[in-house]
Write a protein that holds these residues in place. Structure first.
Motif, PDB file in Angstrom:
ATOM      1  N   ASN A 271      74.507 -36.433 -30.503  1.00  0.00           N
ATOM      2  CA  ASN A 271      75.526 -36.002 -29.539  1.00  0.00           C
ATOM      3  C   ASN A 271      75.115 -34.703 -28.840  1.00  0.00           C
ATOM      4  O   ASN A 271      75.425 -34.503 -27.666  1.00  0.00           O
ATOM      5  CB  ASN A 271      76.862 -35.812 -30.256  1.00  0.00           C
ATOM      6  CG  ASN A 271      77.474 -37.137 -30.695  1.00  0.00           C
ATOM      7  OD1 ASN A 271      77.174 -38.183 -30.122  1.00  0.00           O
ATOM      8  ND2 ASN A 271      78.320 -37.100 -31.703  1.00  0.00           N
ATOM      9  N   SER A 272      74.409 -33.839 -29.586  1.00  0.00           N
ATOM     10  CA  SER A 272      73.954 -32.585 -28.985  1.00  0.00           C
ATOM     11  C   SER A 272      72.926 -32.831 -27.888  1.00  0.00           C
ATOM     12  O   SER A 272      72.835 -32.083 -26.913  1.00  0.00           O
ATOM     13  CB  SER A 272      73.346 -31.673 -30.061  1.00  0.00           C
ATOM     14  OG  SER A 272      74.296 -31.324 -31.045  1.00  0.00           O
ATOM     15  N   LEU A 273      72.138 -33.890 -28.043  1.00  0.00           N
ATOM     16  CA  LEU A 273      71.042 -34.158 -27.112  1.00  0.00           C
ATOM     17  C   LEU A 273      71.412 -35.156 -26.020  1.00  0.00           C
ATOM     18  O   LEU A 273      70.590 -35.470 -25.160  1.00  0.00           O
ATOM     19  CB  LEU A 273      69.835 -34.680 -27.893  1.00  0.00           C
ATOM     20  CG  LEU A 273      69.231 -33.700 -28.912  1.00  0.00           C
ATOM     21  CD1 LEU A 273      68.306 -34.436 -29.873  1.00  0.00           C
ATOM     22  CD2 LEU A 273      68.479 -32.586 -28.197  1.00  0.00           C
ATOM     23  N   LYS A 274      72.643 -35.645 -26.073  1.00  0.00           N
ATOM     24  CA  LYS A 274      73.045 -36.743 -25.193  1.00  0.00           C
ATOM     25  C   LYS A 274      72.869 -36.410 -23.712  1.00  0.00           C
ATOM     26  O   LYS A 274      72.451 -37.253 -22.913  1.00  0.00           O
ATOM     27  CB  LYS A 274      74.495 -37.123 -25.487  1.00  0.00           C
ATOM     28  CG  LYS A 274      74.962 -38.395 -24.804  1.00  0.00           C
ATOM     29  CD  LYS A 274      76.354 -38.793 -25.293  1.00  0.00           C
ATOM     30  CE  LYS A 274      76.331 -39.208 -26.754  1.00  0.00           C
ATOM     31  NZ  LYS A 274      77.671 -39.675 -27.204  1.00  0.00           N
ATOM     32  N   MET A 275      73.198 -35.188 -23.326  1.00  0.00           N
ATOM     33  CA  MET A 275      73.131 -34.828 -21.901  1.00  0.00           C
ATOM     34  C   MET A 275      72.020 -33.832 -21.585  1.00  0.00           C
ATOM     35  O   MET A 275      72.004 -33.209 -20.523  1.00  0.00           O
ATOM     36  CB  MET A 275      74.488 -34.266 -21.458  1.00  0.00           C
ATOM     37  CG  MET A 275      75.583 -35.318 -21.425  1.00  0.00           C
ATOM     38  SD  MET A 275      77.171 -34.705 -20.796  1.00  0.00           S
ATOM     39  CE  MET A 275      77.749 -33.778 -22.226  1.00  0.00           C
ATOM     40  N   VAL A 276      71.091 -33.669 -22.521  1.00  0.00           N
ATOM     41  CA  VAL A 276      69.961 -32.762 -22.304  1.00  0.00           C
ATOM     42  C   VAL A 276      68.903 -33.462 -21.449  1.00  0.00           C
ATOM     43  O   VAL A 276      68.569 -34.625 -21.691  1.00  0.00           O
ATOM     44  CB  VAL A 276      69.355 -32.321 -23.657  1.00  0.00           C
ATOM     45  CG1 VAL A 276      68.084 -31.509 -23.451  1.00  0.00           C
ATOM     46  CG2 VAL A 276      70.385 -31.500 -24.447  1.00  0.00           C
ATOM     47  N   SER A 277      68.380 -32.750 -20.468  1.00  0.00           N
ATOM     48  CA  SER A 277      67.360 -33.347 -19.592  1.00  0.00           C
ATOM     49  C   SER A 277      66.076 -33.586 -20.368  1.00  0.00           C
ATOM     50  O   SER A 277      65.823 -32.969 -21.402  1.00  0.00           O
ATOM     51  CB  SER A 277      67.075 -32.419 -18.409  1.00  0.00           C
ATOM     52  OG  SER A 277      66.434 -31.232 -18.858  1.00  0.00           O
ATOM     53  N   HIS A 278      65.279 -34.497 -19.846  1.00  0.00           N
ATOM     54  CA  HIS A 278      64.007 -34.827 -20.495  1.00  0.00           C
ATOM     55  C   HIS A 278      63.120 -33.588 -20.621  1.00  0.00           C
ATOM     56  O   HIS A 278      62.428 -33.401 -21.620  1.00  0.00           O
ATOM     57  CB  HIS A 278      63.286 -35.905 -19.683  1.00  0.00           C
ATOM     58  CG  HIS A 278      61.944 -36.286 -20.250  1.00  0.00           C
ATOM     59  ND1 HIS A 278      61.793 -37.031 -21.412  1.00  0.00           N
ATOM     60  CD2 HIS A 278      60.680 -35.993 -19.824  1.00  0.00           C
ATOM     61  CE1 HIS A 278      60.514 -37.185 -21.663  1.00  0.00           C
ATOM     62  NE2 HIS A 278      59.814 -36.576 -20.713  1.00  0.00           N
ATOM     63  N   LYS A 279      63.167 -32.718 -19.624  1.00  0.00           N
ATOM     64  CA  LYS A 279      62.336 -31.513 -19.617  1.00  0.00           C
ATOM     65  C   LYS A 279      62.690 -30.580 -20.780  1.00  0.00           C
ATOM     66  O   LYS A 279      61.815 -29.949 -21.375  1.00  0.00           O
ATOM     67  CB  LYS A 279      62.520 -30.790 -18.284  1.00  0.00           C
ATOM     68  CG  LYS A 279      61.702 -29.515 -18.151  1.00  0.00           C
ATOM     69  CD  LYS A 279      61.963 -28.851 -16.820  1.00  0.00           C
ATOM     70  CE  LYS A 279      63.390 -28.308 -16.771  1.00  0.00           C
ATOM     71  NZ  LYS A 279      63.632 -27.507 -15.540  1.00  0.00           N
ATOM     72  N   ASP A 280      63.981 -30.521 -21.143  1.00  0.00           N
ATOM     73  CA  ASP A 280      64.429 -29.592 -22.189  1.00  0.00           C
ATOM     74  C   ASP A 280      64.603 -30.260 -23.565  1.00  0.00           C
ATOM     75  O   ASP A 280      64.934 -29.585 -24.535  1.00  0.00           O
ATOM     76  CB  ASP A 280      65.773 -28.966 -21.782  1.00  0.00           C
ATOM     77  CG  ASP A 280      65.649 -28.119 -20.542  1.00  0.00           C
ATOM     78  OD1 ASP A 280      64.569 -27.527 -20.330  1.00  0.00           O
ATOM     79  OD2 ASP A 280      66.628 -28.055 -19.773  1.00  0.00           O
ATOM     80  N   TYR A 281      64.412 -31.554 -23.616  1.00  0.00           N
ATOM     81  CA  TYR A 281      64.733 -32.306 -24.843  1.00  0.00           C
ATOM     82  C   TYR A 281      64.003 -31.755 -26.067  1.00  0.00           C
ATOM     83  O   TYR A 281      64.607 -31.477 -27.109  1.00  0.00           O
ATOM     84  CB  TYR A 281      64.385 -33.782 -24.637  1.00  0.00           C
ATOM     85  CG  TYR A 281      64.965 -34.702 -25.685  1.00  0.00           C
ATOM     86  CD1 TYR A 281      66.207 -35.304 -25.507  1.00  0.00           C
ATOM     87  CD2 TYR A 281      64.260 -34.998 -26.857  1.00  0.00           C
ATOM     88  CE1 TYR A 281      66.737 -36.160 -26.457  1.00  0.00           C
ATOM     89  CE2 TYR A 281      64.781 -35.835 -27.817  1.00  0.00           C
ATOM     90  CZ  TYR A 281      66.017 -36.418 -27.613  1.00  0.00           C
ATOM     91  OH  TYR A 281      66.535 -37.257 -28.567  1.00  0.00           O
ATOM     92  N   LYS A 282      62.697 -31.609 -25.969  1.00  0.00           N
ATOM     93  CA  LYS A 282      61.904 -31.137 -27.098  1.00  0.00           C
ATOM     94  C   LYS A 282      62.289 -29.724 -27.497  1.00  0.00           C
ATOM     95  O   LYS A 282      62.399 -29.406 -28.693  1.00  0.00           O
ATOM     96  CB  LYS A 282      60.416 -31.200 -26.773  1.00  0.00           C
ATOM     97  CG  LYS A 282      59.513 -30.836 -27.939  1.00  0.00           C
ATOM     98  CD  LYS A 282      58.034 -31.021 -27.589  1.00  0.00           C
ATOM     99  CE  LYS A 282      57.155 -30.665 -28.777  1.00  0.00           C
ATOM    100  NZ  LYS A 282      55.701 -30.826 -28.451  1.00  0.00           N
ATOM    101  N   ALA A 283      62.525 -28.847 -26.520  1.00  0.00           N
ATOM    102  CA  ALA A 283      62.868 -27.447 -26.812  1.00  0.00           C
ATOM    103  C   ALA A 283      64.202 -27.351 -27.538  1.00  0.00           C
ATOM    104  O   ALA A 283      64.347 -26.587 -28.510  1.00  0.00           O
ATOM    105  CB  ALA A 283      62.909 -26.648 -25.517  1.00  0.00           C
TER     106      ALA A 283
END
Length: 415
Positions: A271-283
């Motif tokens: 749920n925390s990563l649901k709306m995170v952009s691909h660019k920021d996902y790993k960070a």
């Protein structure tokens, strides 16, 4: 060491020689299968003749020794899971008392054929796709009604499984739901929630306690599930792992007052990563990992507070808010050692189960009925559970800690 000769070799050689002499030499595997189907039919016919001799009490060609006698044959085509259609001549008796055992009356498939259809159904194939497969592979013409009848035969087994008695105590039970789509009587396709409970018993063995279908996932419906498993014999659950559904804490306390409620870390991360952009996902992923890997709750909270001050948190403010809203259900995780944490952490438990169930579900755009969906899910669970042969390697160490933590609640149930 010299290999013992196979007694069937000479029969195979004789068959090949006879076929060649008759001008019907076997040159392909397809021709060999046709011959094998014919031979199986003749073999079954001979065995049925033996059954008839035993039934009447006299050999074929001898005079009848009673008030009954042979009365010709009736031709019957049965389905073999490996050879397709097999023609068999069923002997008849004049009084109609003969009840064949090898191929009972009204039976149209040999042993193993039902399992073949169920295996195809468990892979998510539709009735039409199973019909096509059987026709292409075995040259069989099967009706949709026949395939439906075969799969319907597991409904009593499914119902018995769903109502079976359960263990009195489970160390951990994971509660989660997956979504499917069902076409109603009005022709409209509507989403449904299949509620699933996966338990780990006192021997460390996983067991799907049941599956329940409802319109939506809700704490109110989960309370119904909790009460049902209580009625089936569950007296206590040490730790319940759920997602962050509102009202879940109150529903669980109503049924199992002493149970520790733990928010599913995997759900929280997703749920925390649901709306995170691909660019920021790993960070973001790397920034959140130290929270659930912290030594204790205080250290975890410090990591979360530090993340709250970062640019990533400012960009995605909902993440910290989600963790804080669930914090009282996150921190039980930190009261245990790594072994129990691994038991609670869902990557290898409910997530693995749900992933396998979704694989078979996603093949279908929708299900014609709720029962069609439940049959498929049950067959998939039955297949998955065969892989659960032994407890996790860290189970004994986790159990020693749980025995200290929960004491008299579990010691009567430990062998």
């Amino acid at each position: 060491m010299k290999r013992e000769p196979d007694p069937f070799d000479k029969y195979a050689e004789q068959l090949l020689e006879d076929m060649k002499k008759s001008g019907r030499e076997i040159k392909t595997s397809g021709q060999a299968e046709d011959i094998m189907a014919h031979m199986l039919g003749r073999l079954l016919t001979k065995m049925l003749e033996g059954e008839m001799t035993h039934h009447l009490g006299y050999e074929k060609g001898q005079a009848s020794s009673g008030d009954n006698e042979r009365n010709g044959h009736s031709c019957k085509t049965v389905k073999s899971p490996k050879l397709g259609a097999v023609r068999v001549n069923i002997p008849r008796d004049r009084r109609g008392r003969f009840l064949p055992q090898i191929i009972p009356k009204h039976k149209r498939q040999l042993d193993g054929f039902d399992e073949k259809i169920l295996a195809l159904y468990a892979r998510g194939l539709t009735t039409r796709e199973i019909q096509g497969f059987l026709h292409d592979e075995y040259g069989m013409e099967t009706s949709a009604e026949f395939i439906s009848d075969v799969t319907d035969a597991i409904v009593p087994e499914l119902q018995n499984w769903q109502n079976r008695p359960l263990s009195p105590v489970y160390s951990v039970v994971f509660f989660d739901a997956i979504r499917i789509r069902v076409r109603g009587e009005n022709g409209l396709v509507t989403p449904k929630a299949v509620h699933i409970a996966l338990g780990v018993d006192m021997d460390g063995r996983k067991d799907v306690l049941g599956m329940w279908m409802a319109e939506t996932e809700s704490a109110r419906y989960w309370l119904k599930v909790f009460n049902e498993i209580k009625n089936r014999g569950v007296a206590d659950i040490l730790i319940a792992v759920t997602d962050g559904l509102k009202g879940m804490k109150e529903a669980l306390e109503a049924a199992f007052l002493k149970t520790v409620l733990q928010t599913c870390i995997v759900h929280l991360m997703r749920n925390s990563l649901k709306m995170v952009s691909h660019k920021d996902y790993k960070a973001v992923t790397e920034a959140l990992k130290p929270i659930y890997r912290a030594a204790n709750a205080q250290a975890a909270r410090q990591v979360l507070d530090e993340f709250a001050q970062t640019e990533l948190s400012q960009k995605y403010p909902y993440i910290v808010r989600q963790w804080l809203e669930a914090w009282d259900r996150v921190i039980p995780f930190f009261d245990f050692s790594a072994n129990v944490r691994r038991l609670i952490y869902t990557t290898n438990a409910i997530e693995s189960l749900n992933r396998d169930l979704r694989k078979v579900v996603k093949i279908r755009a929708s299900f014609p009925t709720e029962m069609a969906a439940m049959k498929l899910l049950y067959l998939a669970v039955r297949k998955i559970e065969k892989r659960w042969l032994r407890p996790s390697t860290f189970w004994k160490a986790a159990m020693r800690e749980l025995a200290i933590e929960f004491g008299d609640r579990i010691t009567p149930y430990i062998d």
